[in-house]
Design a protein around this motif. Structure first.
Motif, PDB file in Angstrom:
ATOM      1  N   SER A  96      -1.467  11.128  11.098  1.00 45.73           N
ATOM      2  CA  SER A  96      -0.657  10.982  12.303  1.00 45.73           C
ATOM      3  C   SER A  96      -0.588  12.332  13.002  1.00 45.73           C
ATOM      4  CB  SER A  96       0.760  10.531  11.909  1.00 45.73           C
ATOM      5  OG  SER A  96       1.641  10.675  12.998  1.00 45.73           O
ATOM      6  N   LEU A 143      -6.825  -3.236  -0.101  1.00 46.66           N
ATOM      7  CA  LEU A 143      -7.285  -2.009   0.552  1.00 46.66           C
ATOM      8  C   LEU A 143      -7.238  -0.862  -0.448  1.00 46.66           C
ATOM      9  CD1 LEU A 143      -8.048  -0.290   3.036  1.00 46.66           C
ATOM     10  CD2 LEU A 143      -5.605  -0.096   3.533  1.00 46.66           C
ATOM     11  N   ALA A 144      -6.186  -0.844  -1.256  1.00 41.75           N
ATOM     12  CA  ALA A 144      -6.016   0.251  -2.228  1.00 41.75           C
ATOM     13  C   ALA A 144      -7.234   0.352  -3.150  1.00 41.75           C
ATOM     14  CB  ALA A 144      -4.747   0.021  -3.048  1.00 41.75           C
ATOM     15  N   GLN A 170      -4.010  -3.195   9.840  1.00 47.57           N
ATOM     16  CA  GLN A 170      -2.595  -3.121   9.439  1.00 47.57           C
ATOM     17  C   GLN A 170      -2.035  -1.719   9.688  1.00 47.57           C
ATOM     18  OE1 GLN A 170      -2.882  -4.427   5.397  1.00 47.57           O
ATOM     19  NE2 GLN A 170      -3.454  -6.491   6.006  1.00 47.57           N
ATOM     20  N   GLU A 171      -0.841  -1.663  10.265  1.00 48.74           N
ATOM     21  CA  GLU A 171      -0.220  -0.375  10.537  1.00 48.74           C
ATOM     22  C   GLU A 171       0.199   0.298   9.230  1.00 48.74           C
ATOM     23  OE1 GLU A 171       2.391  -2.000  13.609  1.00 48.74           O
ATOM     24  OE2 GLU A 171       0.407  -2.772  14.057  1.00 48.74           O
ATOM     25  N   GLY A 172      -0.072   1.571   9.129  1.00 48.23           N
ATOM     26  CA  GLY A 172       0.256   2.307   7.914  1.00 48.23           C
ATOM     27  C   GLY A 172      -0.876   2.281   6.891  1.00 48.23           C
ATOM     28  N   ALA A 173      -1.986   1.613   7.233  1.00 44.08           N
ATOM     29  CA  ALA A 173      -3.087   1.470   6.270  1.00 44.08           C
ATOM     30  C   ALA A 173      -3.673   2.833   5.880  1.00 44.08           C
ATOM     31  CB  ALA A 173      -4.171   0.571   6.853  1.00 44.08           C
ATOM     32  N   ARG A 232      -2.126   5.735   5.857  1.00 40.08           N
ATOM     33  CA  ARG A 232      -1.170   6.444   4.994  1.00 40.08           C
ATOM     34  C   ARG A 232      -1.286   5.892   3.574  1.00 40.08           C
ATOM     35  NH1 ARG A 232       1.171  10.982   6.588  1.00 40.08           N
ATOM     36  NH2 ARG A 232       2.307  10.150   8.353  1.00 40.08           N
ATOM     37  N   LEU A 233      -1.420   4.581   3.464  1.00 35.89           N
ATOM     38  CA  LEU A 233      -1.595   3.974   2.140  1.00 35.89           C
ATOM     39  C   LEU A 233      -2.901   4.463   1.510  1.00 35.89           C
ATOM     40  CD1 LEU A 233      -0.833   0.538   0.798  1.00 35.89           C
ATOM     41  CD2 LEU A 233      -3.224   1.160   0.790  1.00 35.89           C
ATOM     42  N   GLU A 260      -2.669   7.689  -0.122  1.00 34.93           N
ATOM     43  CA  GLU A 260      -1.931   7.657  -1.398  1.00 34.93           C
ATOM     44  C   GLU A 260      -2.875   7.379  -2.572  1.00 34.93           C
ATOM     45  OE1 GLU A 260       1.836   7.436  -2.015  1.00 34.93           O
ATOM     46  OE2 GLU A 260       1.538   8.766  -0.301  1.00 34.93           O
ATOM     47  N   ARG A 311      -1.257   4.353  14.743  1.00 38.62           N
ATOM     48  CA  ARG A 311      -1.641   5.698  15.140  1.00 38.62           C
ATOM     49  C   ARG A 311      -3.161   5.860  15.266  1.00 38.62           C
ATOM     50  NH1 ARG A 311       2.143   6.892  10.244  1.00 38.62           N
ATOM     51  NH2 ARG A 311       0.848   5.148   9.650  1.00 38.62           N
ATOM     52  N   THR A 352       3.177  -6.430  10.687  1.00 43.59           N
ATOM     53  CA  THR A 352       1.800  -5.996  10.417  1.00 43.59           C
ATOM     54  C   THR A 352       1.746  -4.655   9.694  1.00 43.59           C
ATOM     55  OG1 THR A 352       1.668  -5.104  12.660  1.00 43.59           O
ATOM     56  CG2 THR A 352       0.753  -7.286  12.332  1.00 43.59           C
ATOM     57  N   CYS A 353       2.881  -4.244   9.111  1.00 42.30           N
ATOM     58  CA  CYS A 353       2.870  -3.021   8.294  1.00 42.30           C
ATOM     59  C   CYS A 353       2.157  -3.310   6.973  1.00 42.30           C
ATOM     60  CB  CYS A 353       4.292  -2.543   8.018  1.00 42.30           C
ATOM     61  SG  CYS A 353       4.340  -1.135   6.883  1.00 42.30           S
ATOM     62  N   VAL A 354       1.346  -2.379   6.542  1.00 40.82           N
ATOM     63  CA  VAL A 354       0.547  -2.558   5.325  1.00 40.82           C
ATOM     64  C   VAL A 354       1.440  -2.825   4.098  1.00 40.82           C
ATOM     65  CG1 VAL A 354       0.420  -0.106   4.664  1.00 40.82           C
ATOM     66  CG2 VAL A 354      -1.524  -1.625   4.190  1.00 40.82           C
ATOM     67  N   GLU A 376      -0.607  -5.295  -1.307  1.00 37.20           N
ATOM     68  CA  GLU A 376      -1.077  -3.985  -1.751  1.00 37.20           C
ATOM     69  C   GLU A 376      -0.150  -3.487  -2.867  1.00 37.20           C
ATOM     70  OE1 GLU A 376      -3.809  -2.586  -0.836  1.00 37.20           O
ATOM     71  OE2 GLU A 376      -4.315  -3.832   0.885  1.00 37.20           O
ATOM     72  N   PRO A 377      -0.689  -2.697  -3.785  1.00 35.21           N
ATOM     73  CA  PRO A 377       0.125  -2.261  -4.932  1.00 35.21           C
ATOM     74  C   PRO A 377       1.064  -1.106  -4.608  1.00 35.21           C
ATOM     75  CG  PRO A 377      -2.101  -1.389  -5.116  1.00 35.21           C
ATOM     76  CD  PRO A 377      -2.080  -2.225  -3.871  1.00 35.21           C
ATOM     77  N   PHE A 415       5.009   4.278   5.836  1.00 33.92           N
ATOM     78  CA  PHE A 415       3.637   3.856   6.134  1.00 33.92           C
ATOM     79  C   PHE A 415       3.400   3.704   7.636  1.00 33.92           C
ATOM     80  CE2 PHE A 415       4.384   2.454   1.767  1.00 33.92           C
ATOM     81  CZ  PHE A 415       3.318   3.081   1.146  1.00 33.92           C
ATOM     82  N   CYS A 416       4.215   2.890   8.316  1.00 34.67           N
ATOM     83  CA  CYS A 416       3.917   2.597   9.727  1.00 34.67           C
ATOM     84  C   CYS A 416       4.839   3.325  10.700  1.00 34.67           C
ATOM     85  CB  CYS A 416       3.963   1.097   9.976  1.00 34.67           C
ATOM     86  SG  CYS A 416       5.620   0.408  10.083  1.00 34.67           S
TER      87      CYS A 416
END
Lengths: 309, 150
Positions: free
Chosen positions: A10, A90-91, A110-113, A115-116, A119, A134, B110-112, B117-118, B137-138
């Protein structure tokens, strides 16, 4: 300034000084991005290019950037050929790319993907767009374009036009331009206004954006007009899309109301919002803007990989 | 020492000054009674000089203040009283931790973190009272935190 190993998720993760440094490095990359000079600073490094959503410019410019730096690229541009089709998370996909490469570029709906992804990866992750969230590398190339054309970012009068609700580029850009104290005007249909959260962020940075639906007046003394597409794919229903598509159109008639040195930018792809007749005018900067994706992404890849020119 | 408005207990914990109506959600956040075999009393809409409040009383168990801090999300003015031999031995005002993990669901569909997801939901605390949190995350800020408790 040390960026080695850092994720690019971001624009908010970066200070103004860090952004300035990235833009300086991007400038040095221009002759290499054009093929006028050659470098192998990322020789034998492998980039995973994971595009779960369609892309032309972002994917090609990342791949061009890695190749121009002497590195190599693996990946996919269509997830239907991957184990995601079998239900893989995705992980887990990221864990594989982490094992196979030195840097990961990911675009995902997906939003935040991203950032995930960061991780689950030890190698640096670059966010190439996550849903309506973003798109930091687009933001950096937009800043780079304004800087190279206007010689400064601060105090420019900048109009952001179009889908300000779902458009991920304008959210990051409004924040970043506020860091520099640019004067912001938001022009959009009523149903696609800039989210309050983004407006509040601008205010917290000392910028009071103006919101209007009067485009002609907004561009009359503007330095930059940043146009975005009404994104059909982000609309929950087609009826809402049909109500707003085509409301604003940039053509030579409209640009008569603008200053001669107004630059028109667009993250592309465009559909109908900029008439092709504008392409031949000095206002049109969007293709040069798209090229700028290469030096900016070259700078980022080299910085996070520890490569130096 | 101020007298508590509900029946006194010999030993245990009393969570006082809970925002009226939120006592059950507080228990839910703390995982009580699943994690406890103690006797639990709940008093709701108790009159106090600051208006109405809820009170939760857990007998024979001393709650760890840090564990209870997360209830500040929905009860930012709550206090934890540790009771020993009918006396308030310790008093602690809840304070939101820097991160809230696994308690609130992101309001962004639509947040991951809302997909398979784990990962647990994760929020960064922006402000304590009234609480403002942002999805790690989002980056979405839920406006109705109490409605988003998992």
């Amino acid at each position: 300034m040390n960026f080695k190993g850092r994720d690019i998720i971001s624009i908010k993760d970066f200070s103004k000084a860090e952004i300035n440094y990235i833009l300086e490095c991007s400038k040095k990359m221009v002759p290499y991005a054009k093929g006028e000079k050659y470098t192998n600073i990322l020789k034998d490094r492998v980039l995973s290019s994971l595009f779960f959503e369609p892309s032309t410019r972002t994917r090609l410019s990342f791949e061009s950037a890695m190749n121009r730096l002497g590195g190599r690229v693996i990946g996919f541009s269509d997830p239907s050929g991957t184990s995601q089709k079998k239900g893989e998370s995705l992980a887990d996909t990221i864990r594989m790319a982490d094992a196979y490469s030195d840097v990961i570029v990911v675009r995902h709906p997906q939003e935040g993907a991203a950032r995930l992804a960061a991780e689950f990866a030890d190698v640096p992750v670059l966010n190439a767009g996550d849903g309506a969230g973003r798109h930091p590398t687009q933001c950096l190339l937009d800043l780079f374009t304004i800087l190279t054309e206007k010689k400064k970012i601060e105090k420019n009068k900048i109009v952001l036009l179009g889908d300000l609700k779902y458009g991920r580029t304008v959210h990051s850009l409004a924040y970043a331009l506020s860091l520099y104290g640019a004067e912001l005007t938001f022009v959009s249909p009523g149903s696609l206004k800039m989210p309050k959260e983004v407006i509040n962020e601008c205010k917290e940075l000392g910028v009071e954006p103006i919101s209007t639906s009067n485009l002609e007046k907004a561009i009359s003394d503007a330095d930059v007009l940043y146009v975005t597409r009404i994104q059909k794919e982000r609309f929950p229903d087609a009826e809402e899309y049909n109500r707003v598509v085509g409301i604003y159109k940039i053509d030579n008639g409209l640009l008569k109301h603008a200053r001669k040195d107004l630059i028109v930018m667009h993250p592309l792809p465009r559909v109908t919002e900029i008439d092709p007749e504008v392409d031949k005018t000095p206002h049109a900067l969007y293709f040069k803007q798209a090229f700028n994706g290469v030096p900016v992404r070259m700078a980022l890849l080299s910085l996070i990989s520890g490569g130096r020119l | 020492m101020r007298e508590l408005k509900i029946q006194t207990i010999k030993n245990g914990s009393v969570i006082d000054h809970i925002t009226a109506g939120n006592a059950v959600k507080v228990l839910h956040i703390l995982g009580i009674p699943k994690t406890s075999s103690s006797t639990i009393s709940v008093a709701m809409n108790v009159k106090s000089k600051f208006g109405k409040k809820d009170i939760v009383k857990v007998e024979n168990r001393e709650l760890d203040p840090q564990e209870v801090d997360k209830i500040a999300l929905i009860a930012p003015k709550a206090t934890i009283n540790i009771i020993r031999d009918f006396e308030v031995a310790e008093k602690h005002k809840v304070k939101l931790p820097k991160e809230i993990i696994g308690i609130v669901r992101c309001s962004n569909p639509t947040c991951v973190s809302n997909f398979n997801e784990p990962v647990e939901s994760r929020f960064i605390v922006i402000r304590e009272d009234p609480p403002r949190i942002k999805c790690y995350f989002c980056e979405r800020e839920p406006e109705d935190i109490a409605e988003r408790i998992i």
